[in-house]
Design an enzyme around this catalytic site. Structure first.
Site, PDB file in Angstrom:
ATOM      1  N   ASP A  89     -10.979   3.183   4.041  1.00  0.00           N
ATOM      2  CA  ASP A  89     -11.328   1.756   4.009  1.00  0.00           C
ATOM      3  C   ASP A  89     -12.842   1.574   3.877  1.00  0.00           C
ATOM      4  OD1 ASP A  89      -9.425  -0.302   4.136  1.00  0.00           O
ATOM      5  OD2 ASP A  89      -8.929   0.162   6.218  1.00  0.00           O
ATOM      6  N   GLN A 101      -4.457  -1.378   9.562  1.00  0.00           N
ATOM      7  CA  GLN A 101      -4.504  -2.721   8.986  1.00  0.00           C
ATOM      8  C   GLN A 101      -5.115  -3.714   9.976  1.00  0.00           C
ATOM      9  OE1 GLN A 101      -3.677  -3.352   5.797  1.00  0.00           O
ATOM     10  NE2 GLN A 101      -4.121  -5.526   5.969  1.00  0.00           N
ATOM     11  N   LYS A 145       0.839  -1.203   0.000  1.00  0.00           N
ATOM     12  CA  LYS A 145       0.000   0.000   0.000  1.00  0.00           C
ATOM     13  C   LYS A 145       0.876   1.257   0.000  1.00  0.00           C
ATOM     14  CE  LYS A 145      -3.937  -2.327   2.135  1.00  0.00           C
ATOM     15  NZ  LYS A 145      -4.660  -2.745   3.330  1.00  0.00           N
TER      16      LYS A 145
HETATM   17  N1  GUN Z   1      -7.182  -6.610   6.278  1.00  0.00           N
HETATM   18  C1  GUN Z   1      -7.561  -7.349   5.205  1.00  0.00           C
HETATM   19  N2  GUN Z   1      -8.103  -6.563   4.253  1.00  0.00           N
HETATM   20  C2  GUN Z   1      -8.061  -5.297   4.747  1.00  0.00           C
HETATM   21  C3  GUN Z   1      -8.471  -4.041   4.218  1.00  0.00           C
HETATM   22  O1  GUN Z   1      -8.998  -3.917   3.099  1.00  0.00           O
HETATM   23  N3  GUN Z   1      -8.260  -2.962   5.036  1.00  0.00           N
HETATM   24  C4  GUN Z   1      -7.694  -3.079   6.269  1.00  0.00           C
HETATM   25  N4  GUN Z   1      -7.553  -1.959   7.000  1.00  0.00           N
HETATM   26  N5  GUN Z   1      -7.315  -4.239   6.782  1.00  0.00           N
HETATM   27  C5  GUN Z   1      -7.489  -5.331   6.017  1.00  0.00           C
END
Ligand code: GUN
Length: 298
Positions: free
Chosen positions: A120, A97, A53
């Site tokens: 998100d 995350q 990311k």
């Molecule tokens: N863990 C797995 N997928 C995601 C996501 O799309 N966003 C976040 N913040 N954590 C995740």
């Protein structure tokens, strides 16, 4: 004949080109998009996702902050960091995350993020906006993976209107928002999950199947209607340690009309839509500040 392979890498490259262009225009106007990514603990998969990311942000010309904290980081300290990022004008998006260590209440953390920076799309205000639909949904942020799935459908000319869509999985991150997006696009939607007694009875009727379970071979050839479009959100390892999805790709390919591979399907789109949401958050700030300048001038 085998199904058309829906290439998430190619669509991502195309969309990220547009995103980088819009980001450079914003940066020139003093609003470089900024994303803060927080990871707590040592989950190796989370570390890889977060690294990807942050790299995608740099490639798109975004400013990014990467904060990594140890497994025993206190919830109160994490909430303090989020409050500081909420107040930081250089940060337009905040991503924590998941999963978080068990001593931290993930819901409390998500609800601490300002909805306008919740790129998100997990905050209850954004989840609610998606549920309500219409103008409310347009003003919120859509969760990145289902948002990416909708773009993948569009890329192969698959309009969900009037189609029967089956979503397998009911998580807040993928299954539930995926169902809402398909519903908004006028599909008839069925959500299946671990307590669904006869999964195949549902999937055999589906024009669109989205599989988000996290288990190999959840969808096999005899479960698929000829000509269906299949999106595979799974990310697993096979017996040889090779990355694979939730769908038996080789088996389903002669039955479906189009399907995503793993890797190279839904995965890259998740990060692309995160960039898109962050860009959108920054553009909203820029629009507000230019409206303020106009109102001061007039
Ligand atoms: N863990 C797995 N997928 C995601 C996501 O799309 N966003 C976040 N913040 N954590 C995740």
């Amino acid at each position: 004949m085998s199904a058309t392979v829906i290439d998430g890498n190619q669509l991502s490259r195309q969309l990220r080109g547009d995103i980088a262009l819009r980001a450079s225009r914003l940066a020139a106007a003093g609003h470089q998009p900024g994303l803060a990514v927080i990871v707590v603990g040592d989950n190796p998969a989370s570390k890889v996702y977060v690294r990807n990311k942050v790299k995608a942000c740099a490639d798109a010309g975004f400013h990014s902050l990467h904060e990594a904290y140890p497994d025993d980081f206190a919830e109160a300290a994490l909430l303090d960091r989020i409050a500081a990022l909420n107040a930081d004008p250089a940060v337009h998006g905040i991503l924590v995350q998941l999963p978080l260590p068990v001593h931290i209440d993930a819901n409390r953390v998500i609800e601490a993020i300002a909805p306008a920076k919740d790129v998100d799309g997990f905050h209850i205000a954004n989840a609610g906006a998606l549920m309500v639909g219409g103008a409310a949904a347009a003003a919120g942020f859509k969760p990145c993976t289902p948002y990416g799935c909708m773009k993948l459908l569009e890329s192969v000319g698959c309009d969900p209107r009037g189609k029967h869509a089956v979503v397998i999985g009911r998580s807040n991150i993928v299954g539930k928002p995926m169902a809402m997006l398909l519903l908004q696009a006028h599909a008839t939607v069925t959500i299946c999950h671990s307590a669904t007694p006869d999964l195949a009875a549902h999937t055999r009727l589906a024009d669109i199947v989205v599989v988000a379970v996290g288990r190999r071979n959840t969808l096999t050839a005899e479960m698929v209607k000829p000509g269906a479009v299949v999106l595979d959100v799974g990310m697993n390892r096979d017996d040889d340690g090779k990355l694979c999805g939730d769908v038996d790709f080789a088996g389903v390919s002669p039955v479906a009309s189009a399907m995503t591979p793993v890797p190279g399907g839904v995965g890259p789109m998740t990060i692309t839509m995160l960039l898109m949401n962050t860009l959108e958050a920054a553009e909203r700030v820029a629009r507000r500040s230019s409206a303020n300048v106009e109102s001061i001038r007039s």
